[in-house]
Design a protein around this motif. Structure first.
Motif, mmCIF file in Angstrom:
data_model
loop_
_atom_site.group_PDB
_atom_site.id
_atom_site.type_symbol
_atom_site.label_atom_id
_atom_site.label_comp_id
_atom_site.label_asym_id
_atom_site.label_seq_id
_atom_site.Cartn_x
_atom_site.Cartn_y
_atom_site.Cartn_z
ATOM 1 N N ALA A 85 0.895 -1.440 0.288
ATOM 2 C CA ALA A 85 0.067 -0.477 0.018
ATOM 3 C C ALA A 85 0.608 1.109 -0.031
ATOM 4 O O ALA A 85 0.493 2.425 -0.852
ATOM 5 N N GLN A 86 1.572 1.174 0.682
ATOM 6 C CA GLN A 86 2.912 2.392 0.701
ATOM 7 C C GLN A 86 3.781 2.867 -0.337
ATOM 8 O O GLN A 86 3.883 3.787 -1.041
ATOM 9 N N GLN A 87 4.431 1.072 -1.245
ATOM 10 C CA GLN A 87 5.257 1.446 -2.448
ATOM 11 C C GLN A 87 4.316 1.283 -3.256
ATOM 12 O O GLN A 87 5.898 1.719 -4.209
ATOM 13 N N VAL A 88 4.118 0.914 -3.009
ATOM 14 C CA VAL A 88 3.090 0.462 -5.054
ATOM 15 C C VAL A 88 2.682 1.826 -5.458
ATOM 16 O O VAL A 88 1.415 2.239 -4.736
ATOM 17 N N PRO A 89 2.035 2.563 -6.561
ATOM 18 C CA PRO A 89 0.979 3.250 -6.992
ATOM 19 C C PRO A 89 0.234 2.980 -6.849
ATOM 20 O O PRO A 89 -0.804 3.089 -8.085
ATOM 21 N N LEU A 90 -0.885 2.284 -5.856
ATOM 22 C CA LEU A 90 -2.542 2.054 -6.453
ATOM 23 C C LEU A 90 -3.158 2.874 -6.836
ATOM 24 O O LEU A 90 -2.907 4.303 -6.008
ATOM 25 N N ALA A 91 -4.254 2.586 -7.308
ATOM 26 C CA ALA A 91 -4.708 3.583 -8.406
ATOM 27 C C ALA A 91 -6.851 3.069 -7.361
ATOM 28 O O ALA A 91 -7.070 4.554 -6.711
ATOM 29 N N GLY A 92 -6.190 2.753 -6.228
ATOM 30 C CA GLY A 92 -7.358 2.467 -5.200
ATOM 31 C C GLY A 92 -7.385 0.278 -5.097
ATOM 32 O O GLY A 92 -6.805 -0.200 -5.733
ATOM 33 N N ALA A 93 -8.413 0.149 -4.322
ATOM 34 C CA ALA A 93 -8.478 -0.707 -3.426
ATOM 35 C C ALA A 93 -9.821 -0.868 -3.417
ATOM 36 O O ALA A 93 -10.819 -0.283 -3.082
ATOM 37 N N VAL A 94 -10.047 -2.882 -3.874
ATOM 38 C CA VAL A 94 -11.684 -3.079 -3.286
ATOM 39 C C VAL A 94 -11.734 -4.273 -2.029
ATOM 40 O O VAL A 94 -10.865 -5.153 -2.009
ATOM 41 N N ARG B 186 -13.160 -3.849 8.004
ATOM 42 C CA ARG B 186 -13.526 -2.674 8.002
ATOM 43 C C ARG B 186 -11.743 -2.333 8.253
ATOM 44 O O ARG B 186 -11.129 -1.367 8.400
ATOM 45 N N LYS B 187 -10.675 -3.248 8.926
ATOM 46 C CA LYS B 187 -9.772 -2.899 9.340
ATOM 47 C C LYS B 187 -8.781 -2.520 8.092
ATOM 48 O O LYS B 187 -7.559 -2.142 7.685
ATOM 49 N N GLY B 188 -9.232 -3.415 6.789
ATOM 50 C CA GLY B 188 -7.864 -3.433 6.292
ATOM 51 C C GLY B 188 -8.751 -2.530 4.988
ATOM 52 O O GLY B 188 -7.985 -1.697 4.304
ATOM 53 N N LEU B 189 -9.926 -1.882 4.704
ATOM 54 C CA LEU B 189 -10.656 -0.546 4.635
ATOM 55 C C LEU B 189 -9.213 0.819 5.275
ATOM 56 O O LEU B 189 -9.075 1.522 4.718
ATOM 57 N N ASN B 190 -9.693 0.678 7.140
ATOM 58 C CA ASN B 190 -8.871 1.787 7.299
ATOM 59 C C ASN B 190 -7.177 2.115 7.404
ATOM 60 O O ASN B 190 -6.761 3.143 6.360
ATOM 61 N N MET B 191 -6.407 0.525 6.781
ATOM 62 C CA MET B 191 -5.638 0.584 6.446
ATOM 63 C C MET B 191 -4.777 1.298 5.034
ATOM 64 O O MET B 191 -4.545 2.560 5.074
ATOM 65 N N ASP C 277 -3.449 6.505 2.615
ATOM 66 C CA ASP C 277 -3.827 7.685 1.613
ATOM 67 C C ASP C 277 -4.175 7.136 0.052
ATOM 68 O O ASP C 277 -3.991 7.560 -1.196
ATOM 69 N N VAL C 278 -4.786 5.550 0.123
ATOM 70 C CA VAL C 278 -4.996 4.983 -0.976
ATOM 71 C C VAL C 278 -6.751 5.093 -1.118
ATOM 72 O O VAL C 278 -7.390 4.272 0.179
ATOM 73 N N PRO C 279 -7.659 5.017 -2.132
ATOM 74 C CA PRO C 279 -9.383 5.400 -2.530
ATOM 75 C C PRO C 279 -9.322 3.728 -2.467
ATOM 76 O O PRO C 279 -8.846 3.073 -3.203
ATOM 77 N N GLY D 273 0.084 8.354 -8.996
ATOM 78 C CA GLY D 273 1.446 8.874 -8.257
ATOM 79 C C GLY D 273 1.161 9.645 -6.691
ATOM 80 O O GLY D 273 1.950 10.541 -6.534
ATOM 81 N N ARG D 274 0.285 8.655 -6.343
ATOM 82 C CA ARG D 274 -0.500 10.342 -5.138
ATOM 83 C C ARG D 274 0.723 9.209 -4.048
ATOM 84 O O ARG D 274 1.050 7.914 -4.773
ATOM 85 N N ALA D 275 0.931 10.432 -3.988
ATOM 86 C CA ALA D 275 2.480 9.877 -2.626
ATOM 87 C C ALA D 275 0.869 9.294 -0.780
ATOM 88 O O ALA D 275 -0.003 10.116 -0.770
ATOM 89 N N ALA D 276 2.024 8.908 -0.592
ATOM 90 C CA ALA D 276 1.968 8.503 0.836
ATOM 91 C C ALA D 276 1.616 9.246 1.771
ATOM 92 O O ALA D 276 2.334 10.237 1.864
ATOM 93 N N PRO D 277 1.011 9.474 2.569
ATOM 94 C CA PRO D 277 0.682 11.392 3.498
ATOM 95 C C PRO D 277 2.468 10.061 5.075
ATOM 96 O O PRO D 277 2.250 9.284 5.351
#
Length: 380
Positions: A245-254, A268-273, A278-280, A371-375
């Motif tokens: 999640a932190q190193q790959v430029p993920l466009a989003g998660a299902v 819910r834990k996975g969603l919050n991670m 900052d992954v949609p 290219g979204r940066a992780a906070p």
């Protein structure tokens, strides 16, 4: 044979000097247990956390000498960075607590993309056994049926399912240097640790070795031009998941869940991670939503019903759809002929295609996803 290779590897590693050119990495106790399987060798080298980047040449040198051992087809070496809990000065002279200061949020550098891949989508769950891999395979095949160029990365190192789901076996061939050619099933390019080891071989690896393997399977594979790379994430929320999640430029998660409350707690834990890095979250899929009796066609809510939809509404994320529990999904998955390819015009395939359409529409609308940066949270 494995013991012979392991012994030869240890002998070669004794040629590698330690971090300060004193002794060798074996006698200094820096080398972890060595994993050998079908010509593949993996291990880690323990180094101080603050010197990890500086000592990257040491890792490369170790990998090089291991590759020269007879019987070794590939080597995977990771640096295990360990930070000491404190030093003598701090122990002797305890420091007074520092006053709390405001917390500021600062953006880390953008995560590097993978050449040729337009979007990377993670399929995740908070726990195992909810049908995440089956959903990944059918979602990828549905995207391909919708006209997209698709690949699948099986990031579940400890329990790779993609080889069986896509009915693909064999070893990835080198293209040039360390770059491997992915295998292909039903027009989908696929890469999995399951291609590197036998199906029944347990993966007894430490976190850094898993992270190194994931990085190689993502960035050292000739994926070519893809509209979407679908990543079958490991279940739960550990080091491997956080690293992806932190190193790959993920466009989003299902997020995949079943209807019952216990599964939703873990989902819910996975969603919050993903939200924290900052992954949609593209939405939630309710798998095994209801059971369709193969004899009478009646519907039974074995695990309850509507829990994932209600959770999506509560968390203000899209609800992508309900996938029934049917004999056909189970049988086709076990046979390596997922329902989207074995029954492309059926009702269940239609559900997967609808979910695929919603997912791709969501990532296309989010123009700033790549290219979204992780906070990074910084305490000043």
């Amino acid at each position: 044979m494995s013991d012979t290779i392991k012994s030869a590897v240890m002998d070669r590693l004794r040629q590698i000097k330690g971090p300060d050119l004193e002794g060798d990495i074996v006698s200094l106790g820096l080398v972890s247990d060595i994993f050998v399987s079908d010509g593949r060798v993996a291990f880690s080298i323990t180094v101080p956390a603050e010197r990890a980047q500086e000592l990257e040449p040491l890792r490369q040198a170790a990998e090089k000498v291991v590759r020269e051992v007879d019987g070794v087809e590939n080597a995977m070496v990771a640096l295990t960075a360990e930070r000491a809990p404190g030093n003598a000065r701090n122990a002797a002279q305890p420091q007074a607590p520092r006053p709390a200061r405001p917390v500021t949020e600062e953006k880390a550098p953008a995560k590097p993309g993978v050449p040729g891949i337009k979007h990377i989508v993670a399929v995740a769950s908070g726990k195992g056994g909810v049908g995440k891999s089956t959903t990944t395979a059918n979602l990828a095949l549905a995207m391909a049926a919708n006209g997209l160029k698709v690949g699948v990365l099986d990031a579940d190192i400890y329990g790779p399912s993609v080889p069986r789901l896509f009915n693909v076996s064999g070893r990835p061939e080198p293209v040039s240097g360390r770059i491997l050619k992915p295998l292909e099933g039903y027009g989908i390019k696929v890469m999995s640790m399951g291609f590197m080891v036998e199906e029944e071989t347990p993966m007894i690896w430490r976190g850094p070795m898993v992270i190194s393997a994931l990085t190689q399977m993502l960035r050292e594979v000739a994926w070519g031009e893809l509209d979407v790379l679908v990543v079958d994430m490991p279940p739960r929320t550990g080091d491997a998941q956080l690293t992806m999640a932190q190193q790959v430029p993920l466009a989003g998660a299902v997020i995949v869940s079943t209807p019952q409350d216990l599964a939703l707690i873990d989902a819910r834990k996975g969603l919050n991670m993903f939200k924290r890095v900052d992954v949609p979250v593209l939405g939630i899929v309710e798998n095994m939503s209801y059971f369709l009796c193969p004899d009478c066609g009646s519907r039974h809510d074995i695990f309850g019903h509507g829990g994932a939809r209600a959770e999506a509404e509560r968390l203000a994320v899209p609800f992508l759809g309900e996938i029934p529990l049917t004999m056909k999904i189970r049988e086709t998955s076990d046979a390596g002929t997922p329902v989207v390819v074995s029954d492309p015009d059926g009702a269940v395939a239609g559900i997967y295609k609808d979910i695929a359409t919603k997912v791709y529409a969501a990532i296309e609308q989010d123009a700033g996803a790549e290219g979204r940066a992780a906070p990074r949270i910084v305490f000043e």
